[in-house]
Design a protein around this motif. Sequence first.
Motif, PDB file in Angstrom:
ATOM      1  N   SER A 222      70.068   7.664  25.275  1.00  0.00           N
ATOM      2  CA  SER A 222      69.106   8.070  24.227  1.00  0.00           C
ATOM      3  C   SER A 222      68.878   9.575  24.201  1.00  0.00           C
ATOM      4  O   SER A 222      67.771  10.033  23.939  1.00  0.00           O
ATOM      5  N   VAL A 224      69.102  13.290  22.667  1.00  0.00           N
ATOM      6  CA  VAL A 224      69.169  13.913  21.343  1.00  0.00           C
ATOM      7  C   VAL A 224      70.516  14.638  21.232  1.00  0.00           C
ATOM      8  O   VAL A 224      70.943  15.291  22.190  1.00  0.00           O
ATOM      9  N   PRO A 225      71.246  14.578  20.126  1.00  0.00           N
ATOM     10  CA  PRO A 225      70.874  14.019  18.817  1.00  0.00           C
ATOM     11  C   PRO A 225      71.356  12.590  18.581  1.00  0.00           C
ATOM     12  O   PRO A 225      71.570  12.206  17.439  1.00  0.00           O
ATOM     13  N   HIS A 227      69.716   9.817  19.586  1.00  0.00           N
ATOM     14  CA  HIS A 227      68.547   9.043  20.024  1.00  0.00           C
ATOM     15  C   HIS A 227      67.986   8.168  18.915  1.00  0.00           C
ATOM     16  O   HIS A 227      67.035   7.429  19.137  1.00  0.00           O
ATOM     17  N   ALA A 282      67.214  19.722  23.854  1.00  0.00           N
ATOM     18  CA  ALA A 282      66.862  18.992  22.631  1.00  0.00           C
ATOM     19  C   ALA A 282      66.090  17.712  22.960  1.00  0.00           C
ATOM     20  O   ALA A 282      65.106  17.376  22.286  1.00  0.00           O
ATOM     21  N   SER A 283      66.506  17.011  24.018  1.00  0.00           N
ATOM     22  CA  SER A 283      65.838  15.754  24.394  1.00  0.00           C
ATOM     23  C   SER A 283      64.431  16.012  24.907  1.00  0.00           C
ATOM     24  O   SER A 283      63.484  15.299  24.539  1.00  0.00           O
ATOM     25  N   LEU A 286      62.231  17.324  21.719  1.00  0.00           N
ATOM     26  CA  LEU A 286      61.965  16.297  20.712  1.00  0.00           C
ATOM     27  C   LEU A 286      61.111  15.166  21.300  1.00  0.00           C
ATOM     28  O   LEU A 286      60.159  14.693  20.677  1.00  0.00           O
ATOM     29  N   TYR A 303      59.995   7.526  22.984  1.00  0.00           N
ATOM     30  CA  TYR A 303      60.099   8.991  23.002  1.00  0.00           C
ATOM     31  C   TYR A 303      59.924   9.538  24.419  1.00  0.00           C
ATOM     32  O   TYR A 303      60.524  10.553  24.778  1.00  0.00           O
ATOM     33  N   ILE A 306      63.304   9.310  26.031  1.00  0.00           N
ATOM     34  CA  ILE A 306      64.186  10.385  25.541  1.00  0.00           C
ATOM     35  C   ILE A 306      63.882  11.678  26.305  1.00  0.00           C
ATOM     36  O   ILE A 306      64.786  12.374  26.787  1.00  0.00           O
TER      37      ILE A 306
END
Length: 482
Positions: A222, A224-225, A227, A282-283, A286, A303, A306
Motif C-alpha cells: 500500500s 503511494v502512489p 495505495h 510520499a507514503s 499522504l 491511511y 500507508i
Amino acid sequence: MENATTVSSLLPALPEIIMAVGAMALLMYGAFRKDCTAREASYGALGLFLLVAALLIVEPGTAVQAFGGMFVVDGFTRFMKLLILLAAAAAMVMSLTYIRREGMDRFEFPVLIVLATLGMFMMVSANGLIALYMGLELQSLALYVVAAFNRDSGRASEAGLKYFVLGALASGMLLYGASLIYGFTGSVEFDAIAGVLAKDGTNIGVIFGIVFVLAGLAFKISAVPFHMWTPDVYEGAPTPVTAFFAGAPKVAAMALILRVLFGAFPSMMAEWQQIVIFISIASMVLGAFAAIGQTNIKRLMAYSSISHMGFALVGLAAGTPEGVRGVLIYLVIYVIMNAGVFCCILAMRRDEGYVETIGDLAGLSRNQPMVAFLLGMLMFSLAGIPPLAGFFGKFYVFMAAVQAGLYPLAVIGVLSSVVGAYYYLRIVKIMYFDEPAEAFAQPMPAELTTILGISGVFTLFFFVWPAPLIVASQVAVGALLP
C-alpha cells in the motif's frame, strides 16, 4: 538412493509442504462433513500454524537452497515466516466470533487464510523471479476471495472487486518488469542477476525493469502512489479480514522487496534507493494528511498503514544492515500494535450490530475503562510517543537514515509523525472527553481480550527488555546481508 536424494531435496520446503497438505485436508474435511463450521476449521488451521512454527524454530540456522536455487531458507526467511504466522493466527482468532454473528460461518474462510499464508511463505523464500510470481499470485488469489467473503454485503463485494482489478494491474506491471530484467540479464535467479550486473554494469533496460517490479510490490504494501485500493478495501472487507490485510501481507511483501533489492540488485543501490526514498516520503506524507478528515475508523487505519509502510521504507532507503534491522523491528512492533487496535474495533458492537464510526467511541472511558486505556495507549504508540514500543520502531529506522546521511528523509519522517499524532490523539480525546455515546455490548469475547492484553503488555513494556527482538533481527539481517 535416488529416492533418498529426492526426499532430502524437499526438506527445506517442509513447512510449505505441510501447510499445503494441511490446507487440502481441511478443505476435504469441510467438504465431506456437511455441518463443518468455521470455528472447527479454524482450530485445525491454528494447530497447523503451531506445527509449522515449531518446525521453523527447530530448523538449523544454515542457509539452504532448493529447486535449482529458486527457493532459499535461512535466518531471514525464518524470522519473517514466524512473524507472518503470528499475524495470520491473530487475525484468524479475531474472526472466531465475528463470522458467526455476521452470518459468514463457512469453513472455507480459514482454508483461504492458510492458502494465503502459504503464498506468503513462498514469497519470503523466493530466490528468483518465477518463484516470486508464484508466491505472489497464490497469496493474491486467496486474498481477493476473503476480501469479498461476506457475500450478502455490497461493500464487501465492491472491496473484493476493486482489490482484484487493481491487483491484476499490479501483477501485470510486475511481470513486465520481470521480463525486462530477464531480457537484459539472461537469468531469472537473483544470484545470477547480481553476478551479471556486477560484471557488465547497469543498463537502462534493467532500471526500467526494477521500476516496474517495485511498482508491483509497492501495491502489496500500500505504498503511494499504488495505495488507491487500500481505504476502500479496508472499509468494505469484514473487519477480521481487514486485520489480516493490515499485517501478514505487508510483512511478506516487505520481505520480498528486501530480498529482491539486496539479493538481485546490490550493485544498483544508487538507482533503486531514489525510488525507495520517493515512495517512502510520499507514503508518510499522504498517510499523515489524508487520515485527518476520516470518520470511519477502518479507513483511518488504512491511511495509518500507508503511513507506517512509509516509515518502514525509511530503513530500507538507508541501504545498510542497521536500516534493514530497523525495518524488521518496525514490522514486528507494527503487527503487534495493529492486532490490538483491531481487537478494539471488533469490540465496537451494539445490539443492532457492529459500528465503525470514530464518534461511536465517545465516552468509552466511562463504559469500558480498561479497553479505553489499552486503545489509548496503542494510539500513543502508533503516534510514536516514548516510552511505548512504537517510538522504538521509528527510532531505529530514523537513526539508520541519519547514519546513512539521509537527513532530509529523517526530518520529513519526524514531521509526518507529528502530523499523524493529531488523528491518533483525536481518538483518545473522543474516548475521554466527549459526551458519552451509547455503550457497546459487553463483555468482549475471550479471544479478543487475550490478544488485546498481549498487544497492550508488549507495547507498554517493550522498553524493559527489547534484547530478544534486537538479537533475532540481527541474526535475520546477517542471513540476508552476509
